[in-house]
Scaffold this motif. Structure first.
Motif, PDB file in Angstrom:
ATOM      1  N   SER A 231       0.846  -1.197   0.000  1.00 46.62           N
ATOM      2  CA  SER A 231       0.000   0.000   0.000  1.00 46.62           C
ATOM      3  C   SER A 231       0.882   1.248   0.000  1.00 46.62           C
ATOM      4  N   ASP A 232       0.321   2.356  -0.490  1.00 48.33           N
ATOM      5  CA  ASP A 232       1.054   3.625  -0.485  1.00 48.33           C
ATOM      6  C   ASP A 232       1.491   3.992   0.931  1.00 48.33           C
ATOM      7  N   ASN A 233       0.585   3.806   1.899  1.00 47.72           N
ATOM      8  CA  ASN A 233       0.904   4.207   3.281  1.00 47.72           C
ATOM      9  C   ASN A 233       2.142   3.510   3.814  1.00 47.72           C
ATOM     10  N   LYS A 234       2.262   2.238   3.465  1.00 47.93           N
ATOM     11  CA  LYS A 234       3.423   1.463   3.914  1.00 47.93           C
ATOM     12  C   LYS A 234       4.707   2.026   3.293  1.00 47.93           C
ATOM     13  N   LYS A 235       4.617   2.424   2.009  1.00 53.42           N
ATOM     14  CA  LYS A 235       5.791   2.945   1.303  1.00 53.42           C
ATOM     15  C   LYS A 235       6.144   4.366   1.745  1.00 53.42           C
ATOM     16  N   ILE A 236       5.104   5.167   2.017  1.00 58.44           N
ATOM     17  CA  ILE A 236       5.331   6.567   2.410  1.00 58.44           C
ATOM     18  C   ILE A 236       6.230   6.625   3.643  1.00 58.44           C
ATOM     19  N   LYS A 237       6.009   5.687   4.555  1.00 57.63           N
ATOM     20  CA  LYS A 237       6.805   5.656   5.797  1.00 57.63           C
ATOM     21  C   LYS A 237       8.295   5.431   5.514  1.00 57.63           C
TER      22      LYS A 237
END
Length: 196
Positions: A159-165
């Motif tokens: 997911s994007d959220n996982k990558k954003i971190k």
């Protein structure tokens, strides 16, 4: 300085990469180079036949990408084996390519930088994001496939959220004009880091 650029399917990372290219930055698109290697290497053809059978090479002597995609998106182990054939060769080619570039920094664009834990190879990483519905719409139009098929491919990606971190910078790519402004800002920031 090497900057990794990534983003999920349909996020528009290629569009963003082209914006950096217009600013005079050398771009290495891992997918494009992988395709070229797959098409032009007899050695890879033999390994693909070993993995998928003779029908994987079409009558023009090229890998049947649709057949490969159909098989690997349903089978994680098969995808892993395919990656083991292609990725090391792309990495070797990148090393040679990078020596020939003379831009202030270079961008390496790839879909699965974080999934493959490759972020340590880069000085900085950029994640390109977009709302899920926008992504699905883009891929349906681009690849002429169903929403279900797009959703299937998305399941294989983080997911994007996982990558954003994990990313150093994020560019949201919903509105092209805004994206251009953000790319220009980030470009200036990266130049300041090169010269720091």
């Amino acid at each position: 300085m090497i900057v990794g650029l990534t983003g999920g399917i349909g996020s528009g990372k290629t569009t963003v990469a082209k914006m950096f290219q217009q600013l005079g930055i050398a771009i290495f698109v891992a997918d494009t180079e992988a395709k070229k290697l797959m098409e032009n290497s007899a050695e890879i053809h033999q390994e693909l036949i070993g993995l998928f059978g003779k029908e994987v090479i079409d009558e023009n002597g090229l890998p049947n990408r649709k057949l490969i995609a159909g098989k690997v998106f349903k089978d994680k182990q098969l995808l892993e084996k395919l990656n083991q054939i292609i990725h090391p060769r792309v990495a070797d080619y990148f090393q040679k390519w990078k020596k020939k570039q003379n831009t202030p920094y270079i961008i390496y664009e790839a879909a699965i930088i974080f999934e493959k834990k490759l972020q340590d190879r880069f000085d900085y990483t950029i994640i390109v994001t977009a709302p899920k519905e926008v992504k699905i719409q883009r891929v349906v139009q681009r690849d002429q496939i169903s929403k279900e098929e797009v959703a299937d491919r998305m399941k294989n990606q983080w997911s994007d959220n996982k990558k954003i971190k994990l990313a150093d910078f994020q560019i949201e790519n919903k509105d092209l004009e805004l994206t251009k402004k953000n790319v220009l800002q980030l470009h200036k920031h990266l130049l300041s880091l090169v010269n720091a």
